[in-house]
Design a protein around this motif. Structure first.
Motif, mmCIF file in Angstrom:
data_model
loop_
_atom_site.group_PDB
_atom_site.id
_atom_site.type_symbol
_atom_site.label_atom_id
_atom_site.label_comp_id
_atom_site.label_asym_id
_atom_site.label_seq_id
_atom_site.Cartn_x
_atom_site.Cartn_y
_atom_site.Cartn_z
ATOM 1 N N LEU A 62 87.192 14.292 -135.566
ATOM 2 C CA LEU A 62 87.233 14.283 -134.106
ATOM 3 C C LEU A 62 86.185 13.331 -133.543
ATOM 4 C CD1 LEU A 62 88.276 15.339 -131.380
ATOM 5 C CD2 LEU A 62 86.576 17.164 -131.568
ATOM 6 N N VAL A 63 84.961 13.432 -134.048
ATOM 7 C CA VAL A 63 83.889 12.543 -133.587
ATOM 8 C C VAL A 63 84.245 11.089 -133.915
ATOM 9 C CG1 VAL A 63 81.443 11.936 -133.852
ATOM 10 C CG2 VAL A 63 82.119 14.342 -133.705
ATOM 11 N N ALA A 64 84.776 10.846 -135.115
ATOM 12 C CA ALA A 64 85.168 9.490 -135.506
ATOM 13 C C ALA A 64 86.290 8.966 -134.613
ATOM 14 C CB ALA A 64 85.611 9.462 -136.973
ATOM 15 N N SER A 65 87.231 9.822 -134.228
ATOM 16 C CA SER A 65 88.333 9.401 -133.350
ATOM 17 C C SER A 65 87.808 8.962 -131.992
ATOM 18 C CB SER A 65 89.339 10.532 -133.171
ATOM 19 O OG SER A 65 89.998 10.792 -134.376
ATOM 20 N N ILE A 66 86.887 9.723 -131.440
ATOM 21 C CA ILE A 66 86.308 9.360 -130.141
ATOM 22 C C ILE A 66 85.565 8.032 -130.249
ATOM 23 C CG2 ILE A 66 84.575 10.008 -128.416
ATOM 24 C CD1 ILE A 66 85.323 12.970 -129.081
ATOM 25 N N ALA A 67 84.727 7.904 -131.269
ATOM 26 C CA ALA A 67 83.927 6.684 -131.432
ATOM 27 C C ALA A 67 84.807 5.466 -131.698
ATOM 28 C CB ALA A 67 82.908 6.871 -132.557
ATOM 29 N N SER A 68 85.835 5.628 -132.521
ATOM 30 C CA SER A 68 86.727 4.500 -132.830
ATOM 31 C C SER A 68 87.511 4.062 -131.608
ATOM 32 C CB SER A 68 87.715 4.888 -133.937
ATOM 33 O OG SER A 68 87.044 5.179 -135.125
ATOM 34 N N CYS A 69 88.043 5.022 -130.874
ATOM 35 C CA CYS A 69 88.807 4.704 -129.669
ATOM 36 C C CYS A 69 87.921 3.970 -128.660
ATOM 37 C CB CYS A 69 89.371 5.983 -129.062
ATOM 38 S SG CYS A 69 90.430 5.709 -127.628
ATOM 39 N N HIS A 70 86.707 4.475 -128.477
ATOM 40 C CA HIS A 70 85.771 3.823 -127.550
ATOM 41 C C HIS A 70 85.498 2.383 -127.992
ATOM 42 C CE1 HIS A 70 82.423 3.473 -124.697
ATOM 43 N NE2 HIS A 70 81.841 2.787 -125.670
ATOM 44 N N MET A 71 85.214 2.203 -129.283
ATOM 45 C CA MET A 71 84.911 0.865 -129.791
ATOM 46 C C MET A 71 86.070 -0.097 -129.560
ATOM 47 S SD MET A 71 84.209 -0.438 -133.696
ATOM 48 C CE MET A 71 85.917 -0.096 -134.109
ATOM 49 N N LEU A 72 87.279 0.338 -129.838
ATOM 50 C CA LEU A 72 88.430 -0.550 -129.696
ATOM 51 C C LEU A 72 88.662 -0.942 -128.240
ATOM 52 C CD1 LEU A 72 90.692 1.144 -132.346
ATOM 53 C CD2 LEU A 72 89.539 -1.075 -132.543
ATOM 54 N N TRP A 73 88.529 0.013 -127.314
ATOM 55 C CA TRP A 73 88.631 -0.328 -125.897
ATOM 56 C C TRP A 73 87.491 -1.256 -125.482
ATOM 57 C CZ3 TRP A 73 92.239 -0.681 -122.567
ATOM 58 C CH2 TRP A 73 93.339 0.165 -122.608
ATOM 59 N N TYR A 74 86.295 -0.951 -125.956
ATOM 60 C CA TYR A 74 85.126 -1.751 -125.605
ATOM 61 C C TYR A 74 85.290 -3.205 -126.066
ATOM 62 C CZ TYR A 74 80.341 -3.415 -125.464
ATOM 63 O OH TYR A 74 79.213 -4.156 -125.224
#
Length: 159
Positions: A62-74
Motif C-alpha cells: 500500500l505504501v509503495a503504491s502511494i509512493a509510486s503513483c505520486h512519483m509517476l505523476w510528479y
C-alpha cells in the motif's frame, strides 16, 4: 463518459503446511501475487502477525503504491513544466494503528522524495509540483487518510 480501468490479479495462498488452517500457528501466511505477463510478487503478512519478514506484506505494498503513483505523476508534471529531473528516490513511511479488537488502519503516509534537477532555477518549481502530483494521484485519492510530503530538491551533482 468516464473512462474506467480494471485491474485484475491472481492471489494464491502457498502457506498450507499440510493441515491447512487447523490451528493459528499451523499455517504460513505466504502467498504469491501475479498478473498476466508480470513477475510474481512473494507476499506474506507483517512479521508482527506471523508473516515472513523476507516477503512483502499488504502494508508495504500500500505504501509503495502511494509512493509510486505520486512519483509517476510528479515526473509527468515536471516533464510538461520544463523541470528536468535527473534523479528521484523516495523513502516513504506509513503509520498503521492497531485497535483493541486486532483490526487496524493506516492513519497517515509520509513521502520523502529526494529529487535532483539540472538547474538551480528549477528547484522552487520542482518542490511546488509535489502538491499537484498528490492532487492527481489515483491511489492518494482513494485512501481515507492523509498523505504528507517532505520533499528535498538539489542541483544534480550537489551533495
Amino acid at each position: 463518459m468516464k473512462r474506467q480501468h480494471k485491474y485484475q490479479l491472481k492471489i494464491t495462498w502457498t502457506g498450507n503446511k499440510g493441515t491447512g488452517t487447523s490451528h493459528y500457528k499451523e499455517f504460513e501466511r505466504s502467498h504469491t501475487i501475479h498478473s498476466n505477463n508480470k513477475i510474481e510478487i512473494l507476499g506474506s503478512s507483517d512479521p508482527a502477525f506471523g508473516g515472513d519478514k523476507t516477503r512483502y506484506n499488504p502494508e508495504d505494498l500500500l505504501v509503495a503504491s502511494i509512493a509510486s503513483c505520486h512519483m509517476l505523476w510528479y515526473l509527468h508534471l515536471c516533464s510538461v513544466s520544463g523541470v528536468i529531473v535527473t534523479g528521484y528516490i523516495d523513502l516513504p513511511a506509513g503509520l498503521m494503528t492497531e485497535t483493541a479488537d486486532g483490526s487496524g488502519k493506516f492513519t497517515e503516509v509520509t513521502l520523502y522524495p529526494m529529487v535532483s534537477v539540472t538547474e538551480i532555477s528549477m528547484i522552487e518549481k520542482a518542490n511546488q509540483l509535489h502538491k499537484k502530483a498528490n492532487e492527481l494521484c489515483f491511489i492518494a485519492n482513494s485512501v481515507n487518510f492523509p498523505v504528507y510530503h517532505q520533499p528535498t530538491c538539489k542541483l544534480k551533482g550537489a551533495d
